[in-house]
Design a protein around this motif. Structure first.
Motif, PDB file in Angstrom:
ATOM      1  N   LEU A  41       0.656  -1.122  -0.246  1.00  0.00           N
ATOM      2  CA  LEU A  41      -0.215  -0.152  -0.391  1.00  0.00           C
ATOM      3  C   LEU A  41       0.281   1.336   0.026  1.00  0.00           C
ATOM      4  O   LEU A  41       0.676   2.094  -0.724  1.00  0.00           O
ATOM      5  N   PRO A  42       2.252   1.298   0.918  1.00  0.00           N
ATOM      6  CA  PRO A  42       2.716   3.222   0.863  1.00  0.00           C
ATOM      7  C   PRO A  42       3.513   2.951  -0.617  1.00  0.00           C
ATOM      8  O   PRO A  42       3.687   3.814  -0.853  1.00  0.00           O
ATOM      9  N   GLU A  43       4.185   1.307  -0.930  1.00  0.00           N
ATOM     10  CA  GLU A  43       4.551   2.055  -2.314  1.00  0.00           C
ATOM     11  C   GLU A  43       3.818   2.587  -3.379  1.00  0.00           C
ATOM     12  O   GLU A  43       4.082   2.939  -3.798  1.00  0.00           O
ATOM     13  N   LEU A  44       2.421   2.037  -3.554  1.00  0.00           N
ATOM     14  CA  LEU A  44       1.209   2.935  -4.206  1.00  0.00           C
ATOM     15  C   LEU A  44       1.542   4.306  -4.696  1.00  0.00           C
ATOM     16  O   LEU A  44       1.368   5.205  -5.461  1.00  0.00           O
ATOM     17  N   ALA A  45       1.805   4.738  -3.395  1.00  0.00           N
ATOM     18  CA  ALA A  45       2.030   6.466  -3.413  1.00  0.00           C
ATOM     19  C   ALA A  45       2.917   6.903  -3.650  1.00  0.00           C
ATOM     20  O   ALA A  45       3.572   8.052  -3.673  1.00  0.00           O
TER      21      ALA A  45
END
Length: 252
Positions: A130-134
């Motif tokens: 999830l944090p990589e998507l930003a």
């Protein structure tokens, strides 16, 4: 050995929600301990409900459940009551393209992961993805998505051993190129470098998410095409809703 209490809090993410009554919703949760679950959040639509600010997508929560409470008409199965939910930390809310990617992950889990089939590793990979998507680095985003797809296919038994040619079980050779096909698995004469497949299999066996994401970078265009074919094959004829929305937006 001590057993986990059936009422012990579960670590979860909200994958999907839909109306159940004027004031309540049914949630599809991804839990680390019990897999994908359907639960009723009674009163969650009321303005003063404590659930409203907690039961958000892409936010880790601790939830407590009680016994079966209702029938989920979509699956004709019993669902449990949600007794409590507390925020357990998480990343900032996803926006823009990252939001589409997050819903893509959720839709894959909804369609490919059976209920009550726990996969702690898959839960952890989801949380780390999830944090990589930003990220502003598109290659980093794409590597995270491919790593998640690979893990999901592996954990659900749909991914062949990438270090072996599926038909002959001969070892993949680093200097050759191969195809990754929905029904034939790893096959000779393709676009994916053998050393990339070997690296991917090693990272999958090791269980390191950063290592798997790094291995995906070695063959991003080829992997995107191959994994899209594999995912679509196992989904059947229907197109993912999030993918269709992204196509429509790009065509505007």
């Amino acid at each position: 050995m001590a057993t986990r209490s059936p009422r012990a809090p579960l670590t979860a993410y909200v994958l999907h929600r839909y109306d159940w009554s004027e004031s309540s919703v049914i949630l599809d949760l991804l839990t680390r301990e019990q897999g994908r679950l359907a639960v009723v959040a009674r009163g969650a639509k009321k303005p003063y409900s404590n659930f409203r600010s907690v039961l958000l997508p892409f936010q880790r929560v601790h939830v407590s459940l009680s016994g079966a409470a209702a029938k989920d008409e979509a699956t004709n199965s019993e669902v449990q009551n949600l007794r409590s939910a507390e925020w357990a930390g998480g990343t900032a809310m996803l926006t823009g393209a990252a939001l589409f990617s997050g819903f893509y992950l959720n839709e894959l889990l909804m369609k490919l992961l059976a209920r009550h089939d726990p996969h702690a590793l898959l839960f952890d990979v989801y949380a780390l993805t999830l944090p990589e998507l930003a990220s502003n680095d598109e290659a980093r985003v794409q590597s995270a998505l491919r790593a998640f797809e690979l893990t999901l296919l592996q954990q659900t038994g749909l991914l062949p051993d990438l270090s072996l040619v599926t038909l002959t079980q001969a070892p993949v050779r680093a200097e050759r190129h191969y195809a990754l096909m929905p029904e034939a698995g790893v096959a000779a004469e393709g676009e994916i470098a053998g050393d990339a497949l070997i690296g991917l299999q090693a990272a999958l066996l090791h269980g390191s998410v950063p290592a798997l994401q790094q291995a995906c970078r070695a063959a991003l265009p080829e992997l995107k095409s191959a994994l899209r074919g594999m995912v679509q094959h196992h989904l059947g004829s229907s197109m993912l809703r999030t993918r269709q929305v992204m196509v429509d937006v790009q065509n505007l």
